[in-house]
Design an enzyme around this catalytic site. Structure first.
Site, PDB file in Angstrom:
ATOM      1  N   PRO A 160       3.002   5.019 -32.725  1.00 54.10           N
ATOM      2  CA  PRO A 160       1.617   5.400 -32.418  1.00 54.10           C
ATOM      3  C   PRO A 160       0.771   4.118 -32.827  1.00 54.10           C
ATOM      4  CG  PRO A 160       2.924   6.668 -34.128  1.00 54.10           C
ATOM      5  CD  PRO A 160       3.799   5.535 -33.848  1.00 54.10           C
ATOM      6  N   GLU A 161      -0.139   3.914 -31.796  1.00 56.44           N
ATOM      7  CA  GLU A 161      -0.992   2.954 -32.074  1.00 56.44           C
ATOM      8  C   GLU A 161      -2.252   3.562 -32.445  1.00 56.44           C
ATOM      9  OE1 GLU A 161      -1.543  -0.590 -30.168  1.00 56.44           O
ATOM     10  OE2 GLU A 161       0.152  -0.142 -28.680  1.00 56.44           O
TER      11      GLU A 161
END
Ligand code: ZN
Length: 294
Positions: free
Chosen positions: A2-3
Site C-alpha cells: 500500500p502506498e
C-alpha cells in the site's frame, strides 16, 4: 505494497469507527507481526478511548486517552476489515460466537465498546503495531528523521528548491528519499514526474537555481506530487493487487496510472506521440515518456 493514498483511504475508513470509541477487548492471536507486539498489548489497550486517528507517512496513529499512541503500519499485505455490529457483515454478537472460524491470517481483532469489531489480517506479516507515548513519537526509531508530509504546506516550492539545491542525485532518487518527503513511493513518484513533464533522470539540483531558489520546474513538480496523491485518494486508493476499503466493500482500486506499468504503450499526453519506457533506477522500475519528460 500500500502506498500513501491507500493508507490515507484506510485512515478515512477507520476514523469514523475508531474515534470516540473505546477498546472493549483486544484479541491477539500471535506474539508478533514484523516485530514482537508490545508487552501486555491487549491489556494496555483495554478500556482506552481513541481520541484521534492521524497518519504520518504510511503509519496510522491512533491517539489514546492515556497519552499513548497505537502506531500501525500495513507492511506489504496488511488490511483492516470492519464488522459493524448492525451491518451486513456481522449481526450483533456474531463476532463472539464460539463456532466462528478464525481466518488463518487474521492476527489482531479490536472489539470496540459499541460492538464493532475491527479485524487486522496480514498474510506476509510485514505489518507493525506498537504502543508509543505521544511525547516520544518524534524521537521513535520509526519516525526520527522522516521528511515532510507531501500533502502538508511543509512541501512548498521554496522548501523543495532549497533542499534540491546542488543535489547530484537523480530527481527520482531524491523524491524517493524518505528523509526529504515522507511516504512517497515508487509508483507515485513516477506519476508525479510524468504529470510535471520532468525526466526521472534529471539531476535533482537542476530543478532549483544555484542559490536554491525555485524554478518553473520546481513549481510544476510540487503541483504534480500533490495533484497525483489527491486524485488517488479521491479514487479511493489504488494498488496493483486486490484491495478493499476498510468497510469491506471493494475499492475502486483500478485507479488508472498514466505512466506506471505502461511500458511500450503510447504516451497519453495530448499531442506527444511518444512511447513509455521502463528503466531501472536504484533497483526500482521507472516508467516515463522520454519525449515529453525533459
Ligand atoms: Zn509523452
Amino acid at each position: 505494497m500500500p502506498e500513501l493514498p491507500e493508507v490515507e483511504t484506510v485512515r478515512r475508513g477507520l476514523e469514523p469507527v475508531l474515534v470516540g470509541n473505546a477498546f472493549a477487548r483486544v484479541e491477539q492471536r500471535r506474539p508478533d507481526l514484523r516485530f514482537p507486539l508490545p508487552k501486555r498489548f491487549g491489556e494496555r489497550l483495554q478500556g482506552r478511548t481513541v481520541e484521534a486517528l492521524d497518519r504520518r507517512a504510511k503509519y496510522l496513529l491512533a491517539r489514546l486517552d492515556d497519552g499513548e499512541v497505537l502506531v500501525m503500519h500495513l507492511g506489504m499485505t496488511g488490511r483492516f476489515s470492519i464488522d459493524h455490529a448492525n451491518g451486513a457483515v456481522a449481526s450483533p454478537g456474531q463476532f463472539a460466537h464460539e463456532q466462528r472460524k478464525v481466518p488463518k491470517h487474521e492476527h489482531v481483532v479490536f472489539h470496540l465498546g459499541d460492538g464493532t469489531a475491527v479485524r487486522y489480517s496480514d498474510t506476509r506479516r510485514f505489518g507493525i503495531m506498537d504502543l508509543v507515548p505521544a511525547k516520544a513519537l518524534e524521537s521513535h526509531a520509526l519516525f526520527k528523521g522522516l521528511g515532510v508530509e507531501p500533502l502538508d504546506d511543509g512541501l512548498s516550492t521554496e522548501w523543495l528548491a532549497s533542499k534540491l539545491k546542488g543535489k547530484a542525485t537523480s530527481i527520482k532518487a531524491a523524491l524517493l528519499d524518505q528523509r526529504l518527503i515522507a511516504g512517497l513511493g515508487n509508483i507515485y513518484v513516477c506519476e508525479a514526474l510524468y504529470r510535471a513533464g520532468i525526466s526521472p533522470l534529471k539531476l535533482a539540483g537542476s530543478l532549483a537555481t544555484k542559490s536554491g531558489m525555485p524554478t518553473k520546474k520546481t513549481e510544476t513538480l510540487v503541483e504534480g506530487i500533490k495533484a497525483v496523491l489527491m486524485s488517488a485518494i479521491k479514487a479511493g486508493g489504488s494498488s496493483l493487487r486486490d484491495y478493499r476499503h476498510t468497510d469491506g466493500r471493494l475499492g475502486r482500486f483500478q485507479h488508472r496510472f498514466k505512466v506506471y506499468g505502461r511500458e511500450g504503450k503510447p504516451c497519453q499526453r495530448k499531442g506527444c506521440g511518444g512511447t513509455v519506457r521502463r528503466i531501472v533506477q536504484g533497483g526500482r522500475s521507472t516508467f516515463y515518456c522520454p519525449t515529453c519528460q525533459r
